[in-house]
Design an enzyme around this catalytic site. Structure first.
Site, PDB file in Angstrom:
ATOM      1  N   LYS A  16       0.826  -1.212   0.000  1.00 16.84           N
ATOM      2  CA  LYS A  16       0.000   0.000   0.000  1.00 16.84           C
ATOM      3  C   LYS A  16       0.857   1.257   0.000  1.00 16.84           C
ATOM      4  O   LYS A  16       0.526   2.241  -0.640  1.00 16.84           O
ATOM      5  CB  LYS A  16      -0.895   0.032   1.252  1.00 16.84           C
ATOM      6  CG  LYS A  16      -1.944  -1.053   1.271  1.00 16.84           C
ATOM      7  CD  LYS A  16      -2.798  -0.973   2.519  1.00 16.84           C
ATOM      8  CE  LYS A  16      -2.052  -1.251   3.804  1.00 16.84           C
ATOM      9  NZ  LYS A  16      -1.553  -2.630   3.934  1.00 16.84           N
ATOM     10  N   HIS A  41       5.127   1.328   6.347  1.00 18.73           N
ATOM     11  CA  HIS A  41       5.179   1.526   4.899  1.00 18.73           C
ATOM     12  C   HIS A  41       6.616   1.778   4.489  1.00 18.73           C
ATOM     13  O   HIS A  41       7.324   2.546   5.140  1.00 18.73           O
ATOM     14  CB  HIS A  41       4.363   2.746   4.485  1.00 18.73           C
ATOM     15  CG  HIS A  41       2.898   2.530   4.549  1.00 18.73           C
ATOM     16  ND1 HIS A  41       2.311   1.314   4.309  1.00 18.73           N
ATOM     17  CD2 HIS A  41       1.890   3.380   4.794  1.00 18.73           C
ATOM     18  CE1 HIS A  41       1.014   1.435   4.410  1.00 18.73           C
ATOM     19  NE2 HIS A  41       0.717   2.674   4.721  1.00 18.73           N
ATOM     20  N   GLN A 218      -2.610  -2.128   7.741  1.00 18.91           N
ATOM     21  CA  GLN A 218      -2.929  -3.560   7.821  1.00 18.91           C
ATOM     22  C   GLN A 218      -3.872  -3.944   6.671  1.00 18.91           C
ATOM     23  O   GLN A 218      -3.814  -3.316   5.632  1.00 18.91           O
ATOM     24  CB  GLN A 218      -3.522  -3.924   9.189  1.00 18.91           C
ATOM     25  CG  GLN A 218      -2.537  -3.839  10.342  1.00 18.91           C
ATOM     26  CD  GLN A 218      -2.587  -2.513  11.064  1.00 18.91           C
ATOM     27  OE1 GLN A 218      -3.618  -1.893  11.164  1.00 18.91           O
ATOM     28  NE2 GLN A 218      -1.461  -2.080  11.570  1.00 18.91           N
TER      29      GLN A 218
HETATM   30  P1  GDP Z   1       2.214  -1.985   3.062  1.00 20.32           P
HETATM   31  O1  GDP Z   1       2.291  -2.323   4.510  1.00 20.32           O
HETATM   32  O2  GDP Z   1       1.023  -2.572   2.410  1.00 20.32           O
HETATM   33  O3  GDP Z   1       2.379  -0.533   2.775  1.00 20.32           O
HETATM   34  O4  GDP Z   1       3.434  -2.699   2.399  1.00 20.32           O
HETATM   35  P2  GDP Z   1       4.900  -2.143   2.291  1.00 20.32           P
HETATM   36  O5  GDP Z   1       4.925  -0.715   1.915  1.00 20.32           O
HETATM   37  O6  GDP Z   1       5.645  -2.583   3.510  1.00 20.32           O
HETATM   38  O7  GDP Z   1       5.380  -2.941   1.020  1.00 20.32           O
HETATM   39  C1  GDP Z   1       5.926  -4.157   1.130  1.00 20.32           C
HETATM   40  C2  GDP Z   1       7.240  -4.223   0.387  1.00 20.32           C
HETATM   41  O8  GDP Z   1       7.018  -4.510  -0.963  1.00 20.32           O
HETATM   42  C3  GDP Z   1       8.109  -2.981   0.385  1.00 20.32           C
HETATM   43  O9  GDP Z   1       9.419  -3.362   0.608  1.00 20.32           O
HETATM   44  C4  GDP Z   1       7.927  -2.411  -1.020  1.00 20.32           C
HETATM   45  O10 GDP Z   1       9.042  -1.671  -1.461  1.00 20.32           O
HETATM   46  C5  GDP Z   1       7.756  -3.646  -1.808  1.00 20.32           C
HETATM   47  N1  GDP Z   1       6.966  -3.528  -3.040  1.00 20.32           N
HETATM   48  C6  GDP Z   1       5.837  -2.814  -3.243  1.00 20.32           C
HETATM   49  N2  GDP Z   1       5.340  -3.059  -4.459  1.00 20.32           N
HETATM   50  C7  GDP Z   1       6.181  -3.954  -5.051  1.00 20.32           C
HETATM   51  C8  GDP Z   1       6.191  -4.629  -6.310  1.00 20.32           C
HETATM   52  O11 GDP Z   1       5.331  -4.454  -7.156  1.00 20.32           O
HETATM   53  N3  GDP Z   1       7.211  -5.528  -6.535  1.00 20.32           N
HETATM   54  C9  GDP Z   1       8.174  -5.776  -5.623  1.00 20.32           C
HETATM   55  N4  GDP Z   1       9.118  -6.665  -5.926  1.00 20.32           N
HETATM   56  N5  GDP Z   1       8.194  -5.144  -4.424  1.00 20.32           N
HETATM   57  C10 GDP Z   1       7.209  -4.264  -4.146  1.00 20.32           C
END
Ligand code: GDP
Length: 418
Positions: A16, A41, A218
């Protein structure tokens, strides 16, 4: 559309942060309505990594004001750290962080109590659940209570006595708590300049037709009411929390975007029907770098669960889907999507009928071909390999919601509009 909300459709960590960041560039306000420093994030901009826990990632765009709504529970020490780190990276936050006077406060007591009790459901140990618990027990304090230092001190003393009397904190915690409380009082004082009547801010912005982005932390399956209780977070992480957590009418949201990862992950304990406890699961974990931003804990990994995802679409009223981390699946020759559960010889297609006995569900899979390497280099969704297009189309069909965008890498630019 003036009011857009972004909601996690699975167990959180759907990516997200990056998508909210991309959508924030045109927004006047980015608001959070629930959760606290248990969210994390990660946003990468020009090789600089920003990890934000309480402040919406909209703060990285200079004209955006960020609202921390009253449905959140705020940890002053952690919030001041986050603000200091933004300043250290040259981000000017003046007048751009608006903390609801009615947001509840996480105190060092909550953290200490969490350390003593949190292990059972695998919480992050940050006192979030205990702060929400105090809110429900009418024992909490709110941001507005930080203004009067004398009353705040009295409150801490009284709450500490109650915690000791009720066995919520052991005597052994007391020496460490003393320092933590000092730090807490110091940070609380620094937070005062950010206090605002955020309900009025939001209502006035909606009336003006400002562009507002609402960000969920979440995910839906961790929602205290809709999720896999008791293995859930302590707040309403789904769209249902927006109205209560920001003080705006439930009908205010014009567009609801659901973020789904192209596979499934889950942090902590709790049922997870499509979990892969084998080499494939490990491959997903490594390729997707599935380790928590807040805790560093490895995430459990599995195939995309369309039964759960369809439930998230229906309960939230999701209008469109951003499908993230499509690139991670390129390592696999064939992929699976869970299209139903089997239980006691019965087929179950409704997650709501299964959620209270999810650990007994045997996933029924449909197998689809993989698409090989190269997806992360694409700049146009039309160039996606046919197998990837088929995979996405099948998800759309099962969820009955269009996939409007796919994400193919961690960089801000790696989002393709379909
Ligand atoms: P949130 O809690 O939903 O905001 O998830 P995060 O922001 O922690 O994102 C999870 C991880 O996935 C982070 O390290 C992002 O940089 C990474 N990420 C997000 N989108 C992508 C994607 O399309 N591909 C890959 N390989 N990593 C991604």
């Amino acid at each position: 559309m003036p009011v857009t909300a972004v909601i996690g459709g699975q167990w959180g960590d759907e990516g997200k942060g990056k998508i909210v960041d991309a959508l924030s560039s045109g927004a006047d306000i980015v608001a959070r309505y629930q959760g606290g420093a248990n969210a994390g994030h990660t946003v990468i901009i020009n090789d600089k990594t920003f990890i934000l826990h309480q402040i919406p990632s909209g703060i990285l765009h200079e004209n955006v004001r960020c609202v921390l709504g009253h449905g959140m529970v705020i940890d002053p020490v952690s919030l001041i750290d986050e603000i200091d780190s933004l300043h250290g990276n040259g981000i000017d936050t003046t007048g751009r962080i608006l903390l609801s006077t009615h947001a509840h406060i996480v105190t060092p007591l909550h953290r200490a109590m969490d350390r003593a009790t949190g292990q059972v459901i695998g919480t992050t140990g940050r006192g979030i659940g205990l702060a929400y618990s105090d809110k429900a027990r009418r024992l909490g304090i709110r941001a507005v209570d930080l203004i009067d230092a004398g009353s705040l001190g009295d409150y801490i003393r009284k709450r500490l006595k109650l915690a000791i009397d009720q066995g919520e904190i052991t005597e052994a915690e007391l020496p460490a708590l003393k320092d933590d409380i000092e730090q807490f009082l110091h940070a609380s004082n620094k937070l005062l300049e950010y206090l605002a009547d955020t309900v009025s801010v939001m209502l006035e912005a909606i009336a003006r037709g400002d562009s507002i982005l609402i960000e969920g932390a979440q995910g839906t399956l961790l929602d205290v009411d809709l999720g896999t209780y008791p293995y859930v977070t302590s707040s309403s992480a789904s769209a249902s929390g927006i109205a209560a957590g920001l003080g705006i009418p439930a009908r205010s949201v014009d567009r609801l975007i659901g973020i789904f990862k192209a596979y499934a992950t889950r942090v902590g304990n709790g049922p997870f029907p499509t979990e892969l406890e084998d080499r494939t699961g490990e491959q997903l974990q490594n390729s997707g770098a599935e380790f928590g931003a807040t805790t560093g804990r490895p995430r459990r990994c599995g195939w995309f669960d369309a039964v759960a995802a369809r439930y998230a679409c229906r309960t939230n009223g999701i209008d469109e889907i951003y499908l993230s981390k499509l690139d991670v699946l390129e390592k696999f020759d064939s992929l699976k999507i869970c299209t139903g559960y089997r239980w006691n010889g019965e087929m179950i297609n409704d997650f709501s009928a299964a959620v209270h006995k999810l650990d007994k569900m045997e996933p029924i899979y449909e197998e689809l071909p993989g698409w090989g390497a190269g997806v992360s280099q694409l700049t146009d969704a039309n160039d996606l390999p046919d197998q990837a297009k088929t995979y996405i189309a099948r998800i759309e069909e099962l969820l009955e919601v269009p996939v409007s965008h796919v994400s193919i890498g961690a960089e801000r630019s790696q989002i393709l509009k379909r």
